[in-house]
Scaffold this motif. Structure first.
Motif, short mmCIF file in Angstrom:
data_model
loop_
_atom_site.label_atom_id
_atom_site.label_comp_id
_atom_site.label_asym_id
_atom_site.label_seq_id
_atom_site.Cartn_x
_atom_site.Cartn_y
_atom_site.Cartn_z
N MET A 1 -108.21 8.32 55.45
CA MET A 1 -108.03 9.59 56.27
C MET A 1 -106.61 9.93 56.69
O MET A 1 -106.37 11.07 56.67
CB MET A 1 -108.83 9.33 57.34
CG MET A 1 -110.38 9.41 57.18
SD MET A 1 -110.97 10.91 56.62
CE MET A 1 -110.79 11.94 57.58
N SER A 2 -105.78 8.92 57.02
CA SER A 2 -104.47 8.88 57.07
C SER A 2 -103.60 9.83 55.97
O SER A 2 -102.94 10.48 56.36
CB SER A 2 -103.75 7.67 57.46
OG SER A 2 -102.46 7.72 57.84
N THR A 3 -103.73 9.17 54.91
CA THR A 3 -103.36 9.97 53.65
C THR A 3 -103.51 11.31 53.51
O THR A 3 -102.80 12.39 53.24
CB THR A 3 -103.64 9.25 52.46
OG1 THR A 3 -103.08 7.81 52.52
CG2 THR A 3 -102.74 9.59 51.15
N LEU A 4 -104.91 11.61 53.63
CA LEU A 4 -105.48 13.03 53.88
C LEU A 4 -105.01 13.95 54.65
O LEU A 4 -104.52 14.91 54.40
CB LEU A 4 -106.99 12.81 53.69
CG LEU A 4 -107.56 14.38 53.59
CD1 LEU A 4 -107.24 15.00 52.07
CD2 LEU A 4 -109.18 14.08 53.58
N LYS A 5 -104.76 13.52 55.81
CA LYS A 5 -104.12 13.90 57.04
C LYS A 5 -102.90 14.21 57.02
O LYS A 5 -102.17 15.62 57.11
CB LYS A 5 -104.49 13.25 58.32
CG LYS A 5 -103.80 13.95 59.48
CD LYS A 5 -104.13 13.22 60.79
CE LYS A 5 -103.28 12.04 60.83
NZ LYS A 5 -103.44 11.32 62.36
N SER A 6 -101.98 13.45 56.28
CA SER A 6 -100.46 13.51 56.12
C SER A 6 -100.45 14.80 54.94
O SER A 6 -99.51 15.66 55.00
CB SER A 6 -99.99 12.30 55.57
OG SER A 6 -99.89 11.48 56.51
N PHE A 7 -101.58 14.79 54.01
CA PHE A 7 -101.32 16.08 52.71
C PHE A 7 -101.52 17.18 53.50
O PHE A 7 -100.84 18.12 53.16
CB PHE A 7 -102.35 15.34 51.63
CG PHE A 7 -102.37 16.37 50.76
CD1 PHE A 7 -101.51 16.83 49.63
CD2 PHE A 7 -103.48 17.37 50.83
CE1 PHE A 7 -101.61 17.53 48.59
CE2 PHE A 7 -103.73 18.37 49.88
CZ PHE A 7 -102.58 18.38 48.78
N PHE A 8 -102.37 17.21 54.33
CA PHE A 8 -102.84 18.66 54.85
C PHE A 8 -101.65 19.11 55.88
O PHE A 8 -101.36 20.28 56.00
CB PHE A 8 -103.89 18.57 55.60
CG PHE A 8 -105.41 18.56 54.61
CD1 PHE A 8 -105.23 19.44 53.44
CD2 PHE A 8 -106.49 17.83 54.78
CE1 PHE A 8 -106.29 19.43 52.63
CE2 PHE A 8 -107.60 17.86 53.96
CZ PHE A 8 -107.51 18.42 52.71
N TRP A 9 -101.03 18.11 56.46
CA TRP A 9 -99.96 18.38 57.46
C TRP A 9 -98.80 18.88 56.26
O TRP A 9 -97.87 19.98 56.80
CB TRP A 9 -99.41 17.26 58.29
CG TRP A 9 -100.32 16.97 59.20
CD1 TRP A 9 -101.21 17.41 59.70
CD2 TRP A 9 -99.99 15.81 60.24
NE1 TRP A 9 -101.64 16.87 60.62
CE2 TRP A 9 -100.97 15.86 61.32
CE3 TRP A 9 -98.87 14.71 60.34
CZ2 TRP A 9 -100.90 14.91 62.49
CZ3 TRP A 9 -98.94 13.89 61.32
CH2 TRP A 9 -100.03 14.03 62.37
N TRP A 10 -98.65 18.10 55.29
CA TRP A 10 -97.52 18.95 54.31
C TRP A 10 -97.90 20.29 53.67
O TRP A 10 -96.98 21.09 53.91
CB TRP A 10 -97.52 17.65 53.23
CG TRP A 10 -96.60 18.49 52.24
CD1 TRP A 10 -95.07 18.37 52.04
CD2 TRP A 10 -96.84 18.78 50.88
NE1 TRP A 10 -94.62 18.75 51.05
CE2 TRP A 10 -95.59 19.15 50.10
CE3 TRP A 10 -98.05 19.38 50.46
CZ2 TRP A 10 -95.67 19.82 48.99
CZ3 TRP A 10 -97.90 19.90 49.21
CH2 TRP A 10 -96.71 20.13 48.36
N CYS A 11 -99.15 20.39 53.53
CA CYS A 11 -99.73 21.87 53.11
C CYS A 11 -99.15 22.77 54.20
O CYS A 11 -98.96 24.03 53.91
CB CYS A 11 -101.08 21.74 52.90
SG CYS A 11 -101.53 20.78 51.44
N ALA A 12 -99.61 22.34 55.44
CA ALA A 12 -99.14 23.52 56.61
C ALA A 12 -97.83 23.59 56.87
O ALA A 12 -97.32 24.33 57.55
CB ALA A 12 -99.94 22.83 57.74
N GLY A 13 -96.76 22.66 56.35
CA GLY A 13 -95.47 22.75 56.51
C GLY A 13 -94.89 22.39 57.86
O GLY A 13 -94.03 22.73 58.46
N VAL A 14 -95.51 21.43 58.39
CA VAL A 14 -95.27 20.74 59.71
C VAL A 14 -94.10 19.94 59.64
O VAL A 14 -93.98 19.41 58.58
CB VAL A 14 -96.42 20.07 60.35
CG1 VAL A 14 -97.46 21.35 60.58
CG2 VAL A 14 -97.13 19.08 59.70
N HIS A 15 -93.59 19.57 60.69
CA HIS A 15 -92.36 18.50 60.81
C HIS A 15 -93.41 17.26 61.40
O HIS A 15 -93.58 17.17 62.53
CB HIS A 15 -91.25 18.78 61.72
CG HIS A 15 -90.32 17.89 61.92
ND1 HIS A 15 -90.06 16.67 62.70
CD2 HIS A 15 -89.16 17.69 60.88
CE1 HIS A 15 -88.96 16.18 62.46
NE2 HIS A 15 -88.34 16.48 61.38
#
Length: 369
Positions: A1-15
């Motif tokens: 879940m942590s990896t998936l959350k990080s991936f979606f954060w990257w998709c959203a372009g967040v810092h």
């Protein structure tokens, strides 16, 4: 879940480091990133499906479709990611709306583009049936056009043929009447054209001779008609008209299966029209609503970002950008001031060196003189 959350954060372009400080905002940006990801995924499927029909019939069509679909999906994903990433929440709502307007228009355009191929897949059965009817109509129209052109080209021959047929029809009617009169003459039936004398007499013989002449002439007309039709048939064969056939079920299915993107797109546009010219509103609205659904789905990341209130992450990110901008400006000012101080010093050194050289030259010339 942590990896998936990080991936979606990257998709959203967040810092990531900044957002990690605000756990209450994690879910919102996971949702925004997931929306952007699935929009790119749908775009990839739509683009691959569209190109599959461009290369339909080729053994490498699946490979080309997969490659182009991946490239198209990545391009749409990158555009959506940039649209959301570049929205600034530091201004007023009106300023944000004005800033987002070009991005919304771009999202609408992208939604229209990616929705069309998927609509073609959704209405695949209806499109195939519509193409079957259209291809049959086109084949009938082509054959009719060729026959009309042929008849116009050999209009004199067709006029002669029709004249011979009319003469033969008229003569057949005359022979029928003459045969009836001959029977009346033999059986002694009194009419305006028969004598009423029973038996095979002079009048009956004369009528029988006239009947035989008419039958001989009818046979001659029929031979001439047959010869004229054979001549036209030979000419049709030479000009290829006999090769035109109505599509069989197998040929029709094959033509529908290899139909290109343009034919399918045209069929989808005319799918709401019935055979009698009336419109099928249910199909028309279904196509419109599916397109609106994809447009809304494409605009959803922008709407979510636009409608969301200014959160702590936005404030922290804005502060970081302000600090970085200030530091960059300060560094530029420092370098600029240092350069302004360094230039006069270098000019003074160059002038002093030039004066020393001139003085040395003067002293040497004075000694030698």
């Amino acid at each position: 879940m942590s990896t998936l959350k990080s991936f979606f954060w990257w998709c959203a372009g967040v810092h990531k480091e900044t957002l990690s400080q605000f756990p209450e905002e994690h879910s919102k940006y996971v949702s925004i990133g997931a929306t952007i990801f699935f929009t790119g995924l749908f775009a990839s499927l739509a683009g691959g499906y569209a190109l599959f029909f461009v290369f339909s019939g080729s053994s490498l069509a699946p490979l080309y479709a997969s490659f182009f679909g991946m490239i198209w999906g990545l391009a749409i994903f990158n555009l959506d990611r940039y649209i959301v990433l570049s929205m600034n929440k530091s201004g007023s709502y009106g300023k944000q709306l004005l800033q987002a307007l070009p991005r919304i228009l771009l999202a609408i355009l992208i939604g229209i583009v990616i929705s069309r191929p998927l609509e073609l897949k959704i209405f695949d059965k209806e499109i195939k049936e519509h193409l079957r009817v259209e291809y049959l109509k086109q084949q009938h129209a082509r054959i009719d056009t060729l026959n009309h052109t042929f008849e116009s080209k050999y209009q004199v021959e067709y006029t002669q043929l029709q004249t011979l047929k009319r003469q033969a029809d008229s003569l057949e009617s005359t022979i029928k009447t003459s045969r009836q009169q001959l029977n009346h003459e033999i059986f002694g039936t009194k009419t305006m054209v028969t004598s009423g004398v029973l038996g095979y007499g002079t009048h009956a013989k004369r009528k029988e001779e006239n009947l035989k002449k008419e039958e001989i002439f009818l046979d001659t007309l029929r031979n001439r008609i047959q010869n004229k039709e054979n001549q036209l048939l030979v000419r049709k064969e030479k000009e290829g008209l006999l090769d035109q056939r109505i599509l069989s079920e197998t040929s029709l299915d094959s033509a529908v299966n290899i139909a290109g993107f343009a034919d399918r797109n045209t069929a989808l546009a005319n799918l709401h029209k019935n055979a009698d010219g009336t419109e099928n509103d249910s199909t028309k609205y279904a196509v419109i609503f599916i397109a609106l659904l994809f447009i809304f789905f494409e605009c959803l990341p922008v709407f979510v970002k636009l409608m969301s209130a200014k959160d702590p992450y936005d404030v922290a990110l804005h502060n970081q950008r302000t600090v970085h901008l200030f530091e960059s400006t300060s560094n530029i000012d420092i370098e600029k001031n240092a350069l302004n101080q360094l230039i006069p010093q270098r000019i003074d050194i160059a002038i002093q060196k030039r004066l020393d050289k001139l003085t040395e030259s003067y002293e040497m010339s004075k000694k030698s003189g």
